[in-house]
Scaffold this motif. Structure first.
Motif, PDB file in Angstrom:
ATOM      1  N   GLU A   1      -6.641   9.984  -5.704  1.00 48.26           N
ATOM      2  CA  GLU A   1      -7.290   8.845  -5.071  1.00 48.26           C
ATOM      3  C   GLU A   1      -6.315   7.709  -4.861  1.00 48.26           C
ATOM      4  O   GLU A   1      -6.356   7.025  -3.838  1.00 48.26           O
ATOM      5  CB  GLU A   1      -8.469   8.381  -5.937  1.00 48.26           C
ATOM      6  N   LEU A   2      -5.407   7.527  -5.808  1.00 47.86           N
ATOM      7  CA  LEU A   2      -4.451   6.438  -5.645  1.00 47.86           C
ATOM      8  C   LEU A   2      -3.543   6.684  -4.452  1.00 47.86           C
ATOM      9  O   LEU A   2      -3.161   5.764  -3.736  1.00 47.86           O
ATOM     10  CB  LEU A   2      -3.619   6.256  -6.917  1.00 47.86           C
TER      11      LEU A   2
ATOM     12  N   LEU B   1       0.823  -1.208   0.000  1.00 44.26           N
ATOM     13  CA  LEU B   1       0.000   0.000   0.000  1.00 44.26           C
ATOM     14  C   LEU B   1       0.863   1.268   0.000  1.00 44.26           C
ATOM     15  O   LEU B   1       0.557   2.256  -0.663  1.00 44.26           O
ATOM     16  CB  LEU B   1      -0.934   0.005   1.209  1.00 44.26           C
TER      17      LEU B   1
ATOM     18  N   ILE C   1      -6.334   6.550  -1.047  1.00 41.32           N
ATOM     19  CA  ILE C   1      -7.041   5.356  -0.579  1.00 41.32           C
ATOM     20  C   ILE C   1      -6.122   4.397   0.172  1.00 41.32           C
ATOM     21  O   ILE C   1      -6.460   3.946   1.273  1.00 41.32           O
ATOM     22  CB  ILE C   1      -7.787   4.687  -1.753  1.00 41.32           C
ATOM     23  N   PRO C   2      -4.917   4.112  -0.356  1.00 37.78           N
ATOM     24  CA  PRO C   2      -4.036   3.259   0.458  1.00 37.78           C
ATOM     25  C   PRO C   2      -3.710   3.920   1.789  1.00 37.78           C
ATOM     26  O   PRO C   2      -3.599   3.232   2.816  1.00 37.78           O
ATOM     27  CB  PRO C   2      -2.782   3.127  -0.407  1.00 37.78           C
TER      28      PRO C   2
ATOM     29  N   TYR D   1      -5.631   5.829   3.575  1.00 35.02           N
ATOM     30  CA  TYR D   1      -6.728   5.651   4.524  1.00 35.02           C
ATOM     31  C   TYR D   1      -6.557   4.340   5.274  1.00 35.02           C
ATOM     32  O   TYR D   1      -6.716   4.266   6.491  1.00 35.02           O
ATOM     33  CB  TYR D   1      -8.090   5.592   3.804  1.00 35.02           C
ATOM     34  N   MET D   2      -6.215   3.337   4.494  1.00 34.50           N
ATOM     35  CA  MET D   2      -6.120   2.026   5.106  1.00 34.50           C
ATOM     36  C   MET D   2      -4.877   1.905   5.974  1.00 34.50           C
ATOM     37  O   MET D   2      -4.906   1.299   7.038  1.00 34.50           O
ATOM     38  CB  MET D   2      -6.131   0.955   4.012  1.00 34.50           C
TER      39      MET D   2
ATOM     40  N   GLY E   1      -8.172   5.881  11.137  1.00 32.88           N
ATOM     41  CA  GLY E   1      -8.494   5.523   9.763  1.00 32.88           C
ATOM     42  C   GLY E   1      -9.855   6.046   9.358  1.00 32.88           C
ATOM     43  O   GLY E   1     -10.028   6.627   8.277  1.00 32.88           O
TER      44      GLY E   1
ATOM     45  N   TYR F   1     -10.447   8.686   6.495  1.00 29.58           N
ATOM     46  CA  TYR F   1     -11.204   8.233   5.325  1.00 29.58           C
ATOM     47  C   TYR F   1     -12.399   9.140   5.063  1.00 29.58           C
ATOM     48  O   TYR F   1     -12.583   9.648   3.956  1.00 29.58           O
ATOM     49  CB  TYR F   1     -11.664   6.790   5.540  1.00 29.58           C
TER      50      TYR F   1
ATOM     51  N   SER G   1       1.885   1.821  -3.411  1.00 28.09           N
ATOM     52  CA  SER G   1       0.780   2.307  -4.241  1.00 28.09           C
ATOM     53  C   SER G   1       0.625   3.809  -4.039  1.00 28.09           C
ATOM     54  O   SER G   1       0.479   4.589  -4.982  1.00 28.09           O
ATOM     55  CB  SER G   1      -0.527   1.635  -3.846  1.00 28.09           C
TER      56      SER G   1
ATOM     57  N   ILE H   1      -7.894  -5.072   5.955  1.00 28.17           N
ATOM     58  CA  ILE H   1      -8.561  -4.299   6.998  1.00 28.17           C
ATOM     59  C   ILE H   1      -9.782  -5.063   7.532  1.00 28.17           C
ATOM     60  O   ILE H   1     -10.020  -5.104   8.749  1.00 28.17           O
ATOM     61  CB  ILE H   1      -9.023  -2.933   6.427  1.00 28.17           C
TER      62      ILE H   1
ATOM     63  N   LEU I   1      -5.175   1.340  -8.503  1.00 29.46           N
ATOM     64  CA  LEU I   1      -5.999   1.790  -7.385  1.00 29.46           C
ATOM     65  C   LEU I   1      -6.962   0.700  -6.938  1.00 29.46           C
ATOM     66  O   LEU I   1      -7.113   0.407  -5.754  1.00 29.46           O
ATOM     67  CB  LEU I   1      -6.765   3.049  -7.816  1.00 29.46           C
TER      68      LEU I   1
ATOM     69  N   VAL J   1     -12.916  11.489   1.884  1.00 25.07           N
ATOM     70  CA  VAL J   1     -13.966  11.292   0.890  1.00 25.07           C
ATOM     71  C   VAL J   1     -14.781  12.578   0.725  1.00 25.07           C
ATOM     72  O   VAL J   1     -15.093  12.986  -0.396  1.00 25.07           O
ATOM     73  CB  VAL J   1     -14.858  10.108   1.312  1.00 25.07           C
TER      74      VAL J   1
ATOM     75  N   VAL K   1      -7.431  11.087 -10.253  1.00 26.16           N
ATOM     76  CA  VAL K   1      -7.120   9.677 -10.086  1.00 26.16           C
ATOM     77  C   VAL K   1      -5.855   9.481  -9.261  1.00 26.16           C
ATOM     78  O   VAL K   1      -5.799   8.622  -8.369  1.00 26.16           O
ATOM     79  CB  VAL K   1      -6.992   9.014 -11.473  1.00 26.16           C
TER      80      VAL K   1
END
Lengths: 501, 508, 99, 691, 163
Positions: free
Chosen positions: A146-147, A121, A150-151, A153-154, A169, A173, A124, E159, E148, A177, A143
């Motif tokens: 987001e790429l 992640l 999103i990783p 967030y996790m 998290g 997140y 990424s 998760i 993604l 968003v 894009v």
């Protein structure tokens, strides 16, 4: 595959400059490799971080070759550009990423987290940043954003069994968003009014519009709000302290440095390419954001008791300093760009360093309370010295690098020779004094107070952490003593050149 | 030799201590002696470099910058690594190079709690680099960097090795100075943009001439705050007594001997020459604050019950004389200011040394608990007396040559300044000399005369150690020598001062 | 058809979504509201695409839909994680860290 | 000529001796005193040679090498038809300002020469005397070291070529007096006295500093000869000269113990007696008189001495003579009697300068040095005999035990009282004559006050001698005569007190070849105002003798024969009041002290207490207290309260607002979200409406 | 044209009403069902705008995948199926205020800009055009999105899974 598709219809395959994409290709390759390695080699824990680290460094190689090559590479009608600005920022992301990997090595390994996926992640996200540096149209920017998000967030929720980790998290997140929703709405407006997603095209069109168009204003504003979240500008900063506190500390540093830098990269591309004609909106907006951000960030930081939260608010305030040059972007132009880039480079070094010390100290104390730094100088002088170096660098005390960052900001603000610029410069000056309070307070605890009973042995710092500290401290010192090195990067990073596709 | 010095002299003299600091840090942990030796060697190395420079210096052209190094540094903003030595810098350079090794020697066996020689000497050496660099830098940004470099080591020195209230004092010192320097930096940048896009101190007087006069006033105001806080001038002085009182002996000595000089040096080197017109407008107010400082500092001294704090307050008064000299904008005043800086550095430095040694022996500096020093440690009492006499401006000792010419210059300030106002200042300043005598002698009487107080009467009090003698004699001798033959400094500073003030008055 | 009728529909949908994310305490319900917002954006994009006679709008909308799917997946994962640790998806309770 | 040009050696020797004694004195058999005596002795010889050389120089008509600096002015003076004998000036560069070099050097003229001789002679005798007097003192060596420095400073002062050098020496003299007065610093009163002396002098120094500055900018130089020449020629405006003269007068007041800054002088008796002798006779206190004499053109023009009939200088001097003399009456301590007597006599000198009788003043300075030193050393000898007390009530009848001391003391007293043909008569008479004749106008007030003092001087000295040497011994133990090493200096000085008066015999009483020798050789002729010299008046001389004799007689009657208004203080309220006023030194100290202090210290009860307890405290203490109290107040309320609090408050304010802002961070994500959307909406609203 | 407008009006009304129910209903499952209406309505609008590929994608992705995901989520989190007020928090008023404020600002801007501008008559864009565009101009975003999705997939699994 592309060739096959091309045969299918009236499709003209785009020409692709693989050299220009080499950093991203390397990163993607490593990313896949890490995922596979995680499946195959379950025993050899050391393998994954090493692989990731080497991969990131490998991605730096094409960045260097591209830089040596020197020509600006423009692709997809200007939607994707590899110029000096992009390269400088890519290098920044990769180095910051490498340091974060070094910071993570022991933290993740000892915490029994999902190691392979963690690095996957992280890579990424780094890939997203790398793309962001070159992205010059709305879709690519979205894009890429987001790429990289999103990783993250996790990753922020990676400490799964920890309630704070979950909460971190979740907050990150949700806020992320929401912010990207606002951002998207703004983008849709700009696309609607110009009919293009290319930044340069948008810039040309909205620059030609009459001075006050609510629609455009709204679009610009929403976009900036969206990135305001990313760079944690007040009042969109609220997630930062909570997330930094709950997330694994290496990820907190990643968010504070790389993710913030990515936000700035996008903001810079947008401001300089898409909104150059709209400084009537951008300047006052940035002025307000900058002033409020640095002031609120600094004031709240004064009352923090947790070191990570302190750094979070400090990074909020720092974002305010970085936004400041954009408040005079119309008059200062390139000066403002240089200022932000230089600030980012220096900020990366010193903030990563501070986080590295936090990680190192937490290995002993297991606490993020500022109080646990009491007397650090007595039992672990090296760490105390390093922490002081980073903190005072953040405060902007020469010869530590921070002064150069502050200096370029001042320079940009004053070079505009406008009243608003001068006033903001004074606000910056006052804020740097306020900031000193809390930085110095930590230093005070470390140096001037007695260590708790029984703390006599110094903290053992694992090799990878030492390496990270070394990189950060060298950066902090060298940039401070030879500012020419870093201002050079700021100067070559020129968005004006790529404005003409 | 000359070629070598021309190319490398100033760089070496500045950075040898920094290299020393790195070496000290790299020394193995337990070996204190090695640390001390390396530290001393580094500061002496710098000192030797300094002596070579002094020997090679062309005294016939003391007004010109010598050994100029001019190299690229930060291209983007046209800030360059320019170092140079002239008659104004020279005495202060010499002072710095003298004081630091002595401080190291003094600390040899006197390291204040909590010890930690490695950190202590590292900070001391970094401090030296900063101080030396400030006096040599000929580029505003370079100057600024060196100016700030001294901040951190001093902060830690006060905070770690200081007295009971050290944390407050340290942060106060830091914040005051930082606040001033932030505004100072803004002023520098304003000069850069409104002037000729240069930070070169040599070129700026010309480049800044075209700036509108109101703007000049503002720019000068920023620098005034930056330098004035460092001096410190009334009413920005409140950090000083705390810092001095809480700092360890060596810290106080360096603070008094060199650090306070940075601000006044800034006025002489930067603020006045670059913005002479603004300086003229500001001068009466600077003069006013200076004389207020003289009287206020003296009265503050009379209120003190702590020996060290008293000495600290006396700095406010003494720097008032320095600033009064500067405010007159005359060659006499400037010469007086520079001499005053050197003299104050030596004398007050020595006073702090004495206070430190008293503290070592009696573990208190409370004046009411002291007494009869002359009977118990006669040599220390004599030295304290000598320094007190020098400090109150006794002719024949160095202090006089900072004080008297400053008063003298106020009688006839530069053309364009209000003469009556300055003459009033002169009278007030002269009254200040009486107060100076008052508080110093009162201090002297209460601490050294009489018989020891009961609590110490039967105690065996150590006589002066070899380290103390070695550290002090090199400071005591110049106090006397400069007092008898002041031309040692005046002959060097005068041409440089003339040159600096050329744009203002054209001599006279 | 007017351009604005689509845009205003988008705006209304957007604002209803905003109301939803602010007023719902259930984590899953908040995620649903997020979908409303994203759909609003998509309507905007497609409408602008039609208005400009340009394919970019549709492409953009496509990316938004795709990304939205990924986001929801991640979001639900996080909500699930919280539920597992807390036995609740009440967002109001997630305030361990503040100040 | 060699001596005139190398006069720097004279002060240099004692200075070297100072260093040597400090360095090695303790290891020498006589504790360093031998170095001191040797150096000062050599200085005396050199001074004497210089004197001889100067006389030859004057006789030669000022030929030979002139002063290097004054040549231009000399040429001008010559054109105007003066026969001027220039001072011999020798200089080297000292320092430079604004491109100008300033020299340091020596300037020898008649005034310098006579001062050199006086100072070195008295100092030499005091050195010798001290070897016995201070024998066994624990700081014997230090004492001699500073005695040497004291001498060196004073010798430097008198040959100073420029005002700065003069200022330097002036302050050094003050420093040495501080050290020597506070010699026995273990006792607080002694160190108090030392402090008081130094601080009072410092007050006057402010005047000197400002005066020097005014003269520097007026004349453009520190050079004394040039300043004088310009002043005498009218090259300086009267205002500048007046201001300078007033400032310098302040310096004279403090240094020479003139009213109202004289209060330190009696306190200075806390020092060893030989030091008192040195201070009062030759070094410290006459520095002020010397300074006036040195800058005489400045004072002469500044105060318009030639045309006025009263001026600041004359008034201060005349008033001080009376004040000193009356106060001397009520003292019980023999040294204090002498101290007030000194004040009174210094007043004479200052008065003389004020009325234009320059030569008379210097002549009196010279003669006074001899008998004053003799008196002090005599008092020391007495105390040496009478168990180290100076209280005259514990003496009496010492005539029998110490004949030498008695004899010399009486001779010196008679000289002081102005009984012819002793030295004091000649010089005092010249002063009175000067006041009588004045320049263009007479100075009648000065004359009256001077005559009153002449009477009182005779009377109080008689009282002192009676109480000390006559009657029955009232002290403890058996008194004894002092050893030879102390009495020989006494005899030398007593001899001098007899003969030195003949150095300046009036023209009417002596042939030209020996008349007015002092005036001829000492009074400057270059850069000096045109002074009318007083004629000797038989009438005045007779009157002053009458005054002195009647003073002695009346006092003698009162004390020895117990006649006269005894118990007057008991019987008459007015007399009692008068006595109290005198005993309290005219309440002068009290005035400074309690008026200012009370206003700060508060309640009246407190003030009354202060009145009782501290009437004898000094002006400096008072001023110091005021300063301390003000300082305390400033420090506590302004410094620690105002400025500091402001700074701290801003810090607290920042922290407080930080605390407030923290409330934004509630920890609830939807509130964060609300902030985000609301922020976006509000910003959008503002921007759309405004832009 | 009128027909289209009527269709738009009806669908829009349905969307808005359903959307309002999504954010106000007290039953979480109902909310999911209303969401289906909204999503389907939006898809219909896409068809109205001639964006057939997007419309199809909307139905496939949203209705086919996301709503199912939601329902799984609801079940996994064992949300109460019965109606109760606990679905909302206590800042409804604030939420409404913010929503209205936003709406006001946005509609002002929209009306100010586009007033009553017509959409062009023929708005249909072929799927192949979209495809060409994606694989030429927007190749980079396309590739990025693929990474993604992979990342989201891997991450979400880690998760969400029990360990």
């Amino acid at each position: 595959m592309i060739a096959l598709l091309a045969q299918a219809g009236g499709f003209t395959a785009p020409t692709i400059d693989y050299h220009a994409f080499a950093p991203e290709i390397v990163l993607t390759g490593v990313l896949v490799l890490v995922l596979l390695a995680d499946l195959v080699f379950e025993r050899d824990k050391w393998l994954i971080p090493s692989l990731t680290g080497i991969g990131v460094l490998a991605a730096l190689v094409p960045v260097l070759t591209l830089a040596l090559d020197g020509t600006d590479r423009v692709m997809f009608d200007g939607a994707y550009v590899v110029d000096d600005f992009a390269l400088v920022m890519k290098a920044l992301f990769l180095i910051a990423g490498y340091v974060v990997i070094l910071l993570s090595t022991n933290y993740i390994a000892e915490g029994d987290y999902h190691e392979g996926e963690y690095y996957f992640l992280l890579l990424s996200s780094l890939l997203g940043m790398s793309v962001m540096a070159s992205a010059r149209d709305l879709i690519s920017i979205f894009v890429a954003l987001e790429l990289l998000s999103i990783p993250a967030y996790m990753l922020a929720a990676w400490r799964k069994r920890d309630l704070k980790g979950n909460e971190a998290g979740l907050k990150y997140y949700l806020m992320g968003v929401f912010a990207s929703a606002v951002l998207l709405y703004g983008m849709s407006l700009l696309y609607g009014v110009t009919g293009s997603t290319l930044l340069t095209e948008i810039g040309a069109q909205i620059g030609a519009k009459p001075s006050s168009v609510p629609f455009i204003t709204l679009g610009i504003l929403f976009i900036i709000v969206g990135f305001g979240f990313k760079v944690s500008a007040v009042p969109f900063h609220t997630w930062a302290p909570d997330t930094y506190e709950g997330a694994p500390t290496p990820i907190a540093s990643f968010l504070a440095v790389a993710s913030k830098a990515a936000g700035f990269v996008a903001l810079l591309s947008l401001v300089f390419l898409a909104f150059p004609g709209r400084s009537d909106v951008v300047e006052p907006l940035m002025w307000i954001l900058a002033a409020v951000t640095m002031t609120v960030g600094n004031l709240i930081a004064l009352r923090q008791t947790n070191i990570v939260r302190l750094l979070a608010y400090s990074s909020v305030a720092q974002a305010g300093f970085m936004l400041a040059p954009l408040a005079v972007v119309g008059d200062a132009g390139q000066e403002a760009l240089t200022a932000v880039v230089v600030y980012l480079l220096i900020y990366t070094a010193m903030n990563l360093g501070a986080f590295a010390v936090v990680i190192a100290v937490a290995r002993r104390t297991g606490s993020g309370e500022i109080d646990s730094y009491r007397g650090l100088f007595q039992y672990s002088p090296a760490l105390a010295v390093l922490m002081s170096v980073f903190l005072f660098a953040l405060a902007g005390i020469p010869p530590l690098a921070g002064w150069v960052a502050k200096f370029v900001v001042f320079r940009a603000l004053l070079s505009a020779e406008t009243v608003s610029g001068a006033v903001l410069a004074v606000v910056v000056a006052v804020n740097s004094v306020i900031a000193l309070f809390y930085y110095a307070n930590v230093a005070r605890l470390m140096w001037f107070q007695d260590a708790p009973e029984g703390e006599t042995t110094s903290i053992r710092v694992p090799f990878s952490l030492s390496a990270a500290l070394g990189i950060a401290v060298i950066g902090t010192l060298v940039f401070g003593i030879f500012p020419g090195l870093v201002t050079h990067f700021g100067d070559v990073a020129n968005l004006a050149a790529s404005a003409i596709p | 030799m000359t070629d070598f010095l021309n190319d490398w002299g100033l760089t070496l003299v500045t950075f040898i201590p920094a290299v020393g600091a790195v070496l000290v840090m790299a020394m193995p942990k337990g070996d204190d002696l090695l640390v001390k030796v390396v530290a001393l060697a580094a500061s002496l190395g710098s000192g030797v470099m300094g002596v070579l420079l002094l020997l090679d210096f062309d005294y016939d052209h003391a007004g010109e910058l010598q050994y100029v190094v001019d190299k690229n540094w930060i291209d983007v903003i046209n800030s360059r690594y320019i170092m140079g030595l002239d008659g104004i810098s020279l005495p202060l350079l010499a002072l710095t190079l003298l004081v630091v090794p002595l401080c190291i020697i003094y600390s040899w066996n006197h390291l204040p709690d909590p010890g930690k020689p490695k950190a202590f000497f590292t900070l001391l050496l970094i401090l030296e680099t900063g101080m030396v660099g400030t006096f040599l830098a000929q580029d505003l940004i370079l100057f600024f960097v060196f100016f700030e470099v001294v901040l951190l080591p001093m902060y830690f020195m006060i905070g770690v090795w200081g007295g009971p209230n050290r944390q407050y004092a340290a942060i106060k010192f830091f914040l005051f100075t930082l606040f001033g320097s932030a505004l100072m930096l803004v002023s520098f940048l304003a000069l850069y943009f409104l002037g000729d896009a240069t930070f070169d101190i040599r070129l700026l007087p010309e480049a800044a001439a075209g700036i509108a006069s109101t703007t000049q006033l503002w720019i000068f105001g920023g620098m005034f705050l930056g330098f004035g806080i460092k001096v410190p001038m009334f009413p920005f002085h409140t950090w000083l007594p705390d810092a001095h009182t809480e700092a360890p002996t060596v810290g106080s000595v360096i603070l008094a001997a060199v650090l306070l000089k940075l601000g006044a040096y800034g006025f002489i080197r930067i603020a006045v020459p670059i913005l002479p017109e603004a300086a003229k407008d500001w001068a009466p107010y600077i003069g006013l604050l200076a004389v207020i400082g003289i009287i206020y500092g003296a009265l503050g001294c009379l209120a003190q019950t702590d020996m060290k704090r008293l000495i600290a307050f006396s700095s406010v008064a003494h720097m008032g004389f320095v600033m009064l000299g500067i405010a007159t904008l005359t060659p006499i005043g400037f010469n007086a200011a520079i001499f005053g800086m050197v003299a104050h550095g030596l004398i007050t430095g020595m006073l702090f040394f004495c206070a430190g040694s008293v503290k070592d022996r009696y573990h208190t500096l409370e004046i009411s608990r002291l007494g009869g020093l002359l009977t118990q440690v006669p040599k220390l009492g004599w030295i304290l007396g000598f320094c007190a006499m020098a400090s109150l401006g006794l002719p024949g000792l160095a202090g006089f040559w900072g004080e008297f010419p400053a008063i003298l210059s106020a009688y006839s300030p530069a053309p364009g300044l209000p003469v009556e106002t300055f003459r009033t200042y002169m009278v007030i300043a002269a009254v200040g000399t009486v107060l100076a005598a008052g508080y110093l002698l009162w201090l002297y009487q209460r601490t050294t005369f009489g018989v020891p107080k009961e609590e110490f009467a039967d105690e065996e009090i150590a006589q002066l150690s070899v380290f103390e003698w070695v550290a002090w004699i090199p400071m005591l001798v110049p106090i006397l020598v400069l007092g008898i033959y002041p031309n040692l400094i005046f002959s060097v500073t005068d041409p440089a001062v003339e040159k600096v003030l050329h744009s203002l008055v054209g001599g006279g | 058809m007017l351009l604005n009728q689509f845009l205003l529909l988008g705006a209304v949908l957007f604002c209803i979504g905003v109301y939803g994310v602010l007023s719902r305490r259930n984590g899953v319900a908040v995620l649903m509201s997020v979908e409303l917002i994203l759909n609003a954006v998509s309507i905007n994009l497609v409408a602008f695409g039609a208005f400009n006679g340009d394919v970019a709008g549709q492409v953009f909308a496509l990316f938004v839909i795709t990304v939205a799917a990924a986001e929801v997946g991640v979001g639900l994962a996080i909500v699930l994680l919280i539920y597992r640790n807390r036995r609740s998806v009440d967002l109001d309770q997630a305030d361990l860290m503040k100040g | 000529m060699w001596f005139l040009e190398h006069a720097w050696i004279i002060p240099f020797l004692p200075a070297v001796s100072f260093v040597l004694i400090l360095a090695v004195g303790k290891r020498l058999p006589f504790g360093g005193s031998e170095i001191g005596i040797l150096s000062v002795g050599t200085s005396f010889v050199l001074s004497a040679c210089t004197g001889v050389a100067w006389i030859q120089h004057v006789n030669a008509g000022g030929g030979g090498e002139g002063g290097e600096e004054a040549l231009g002015l000399a040429a001008r003076a010559a054109e105007e038809g003066h026969h001027a004998i220039e001072p011999i000036v020798k200089t080297v560069t000292w320092f430079q300002f604004g491109g100008h070099e300033f020299p340091v050097g020596t300037m020898i003229d008649g005034l310098s020469v006579i001062m050199l001789v006086t100072v070195s002679l008295v100092s030499l005798l005091v050195h010798v005397y001290s070897t016995e007097y201070l024998k066994g003192d624990r700081r014997f060596t230090h004492y001699f070291a500073f005695l040497s420095l004291f001498t060196a400073s004073m010798l430097t002062l008198v040959i100073a070529q420029n005002t700065l050098m003069l200022l330097t020496a002036w302050e050094l003299v003050g420093l040495c007096s501080f050290v020597l007065i506070g010699h026995w610093w273990e006792d607080k009163p002694n160190s108090d006295a030392a402090l008081k002396a130094f601080l009072t002098n410092r007050v006057g120094d402010v005047g000197l500093i400002i005066g020097v500055i005014i003269l520097f900018f007026g004349a453009g130089t520190f050079n004394i000869v040039d300043i004088n020449a310009l002043a005498a020629e009218g090259g300086l405006s009267h205002l500048i000269l007046l201001m300078a003269a007033i400032c310098l007068t302040a310096a004279v007041c403090s240094k020479s113990g003139q009213f109202p800054l004289h209060t330190w002088l009696p306190d200075a008796m806390a020092g060893p007696t030989p030091v008192s002798a040195l201070i009062h006779a030759a070094t410290m206190v006459v520095a002020g008189v010397f300074m006036v004499a040195r800058f005489y053109p400045v004072f002469f023009e500044g105060f318009s001495i030639s045309s006025s009939s009263i001026n600041l200088l004359a008034f201060v001097g005349a008033f001080t003579t009376v004040v000193g003399a009356t106060l001397a009456f009520v003292q019980k301590d023999i040294k204090k009697v002498l101290a007030y007597s000194t004040i009174s006599q210094l007043g004479y000198m200052v008065m003389a300068l004020g009325v234009g009788a320059w030569t008379a003043a210097i002549f009196h300075l010279f003669t006074h040095a001899m008998f004053r030193a003799c008196l002090f050393l005599g008092a020391g000898s007495v105390s040496h005999a009478a168990h180290h007390t100076f209280d005259m009530r514990k003496m009496g009848g010492l005539r029998k035990y110490m004949p030498s001391t008695f004899a010399t003391f009486v001779i010196a007293s008679l000289a002081l009282a102005g009984i012819p043909p002793l030295a004091g008569f000649w010089s005092k008479d010249e002063i009175l004559a000067g006041a009588l004749q004045g320049q263009t106008n007479a100075y009648p007030a000065m004359l009256v006050l001077g005559c009153m003092t002449a009477f009182m001087t005779a009377a109080y000295m008689t009282r002192a001698i009676w109480m000390t040497f006559f009657g029955e011994y009232r002290g403890e133990g058996t008194p004894h005569e002092s050893p030879r090493v102390m009495t020989v200096p006494l005899w030398i000085l007593a001899g001098a007190a007899v003969v030195v008066g003949f150095f300046n015999l009036p023209e009417k009483l002596a042939p030209d070849s020996i008349a007015l020798r002092f005036e001829h050789y000492i009074e400057p002729t270059f850069a000096f105002p045109e002074i009318e010299h007083p004629e000797f008046s038989f009438l005045l001389a007779a009157f002053s003798i009458l005054l002195a004799v009647s003073g002695i007689a009346l006092a003698w009657r009162y004390f020895a024969h117990n006649r006269g208004p005894h118990g007057l203080t008991e019987r008459s309220a007015a007399a009692a009041w008068g006595y109290r006023v005198l005993e309290n030194k005219y309440y002068l100290d009290w005035l400074y002290e309690s008026v200012i202090v009370q206003s700060i210290k508060g309640p009246i009860a407190n003030g009354v207490y202060w009145f009782n307890q501290h009437v004898l405290d000094g002006v400096v203490n008072g001023a110091a207290n005021v300063s301390r109290v003000t300082g305390n107040w400033l420090y506590r309320s302004i410094d620690q309260g105002g400025v500091d609090r402001l700074v701290n408050a801003s810090g607290a304010g920042a922290e407080g607002s930080g605390q407030l802002l923290r409330r934004i961070q509630t920890g609830r994500v939807q509130q964060y979200a609300a902030l985000l959307f609301a922020g976006a909406a509000v910003l959008a609203g503002i921007f759309i409406v405004i832009i | 044209m009128v027909a289209e407008n009527i269709a738009f009006g009806l669908i829009a009304a349905a969307i808005v009403l359903a959307a309002l129910r999504v954010v106000t209903t007290r039953n979480i499952v109902h909310a999911a069902l209303y969401l289906i209406i909204v999503l389907a309505g939006v898809a219909a609008q896409y068809f109205l705008l001639g964006a057939e590929f997007i419309g199809t994608a909307q139905i496939l992705i949203y209705l086919g995948a996301i709503v199912v995901l939601f329902l799984f989520g609801i079940m996994l989190t064992r949300a109460p199926l019965t109606g109760e007020s606990s679905l909302d928090n206590d800042q409804r008023w604030l939420a409404g205020l913010v929503g209205l404020l936003l709406l006001a600002v946005m509609s002002y801007a929209l009306i100010d800009q586009f007033d009553d501008q017509e959409l062009p008559a023929d708005t249909v864009q072929r799927t192949s055009q979209v495809a060409d565009s994606i694989f030429s101009t927007y190749l980079v975003p396309f590739e990025v999105v693929s990474v993604l999705l992979l990342a989201a997939l891997v991450g979400a699994i880690v998760i969400a899974r029990k360990d």
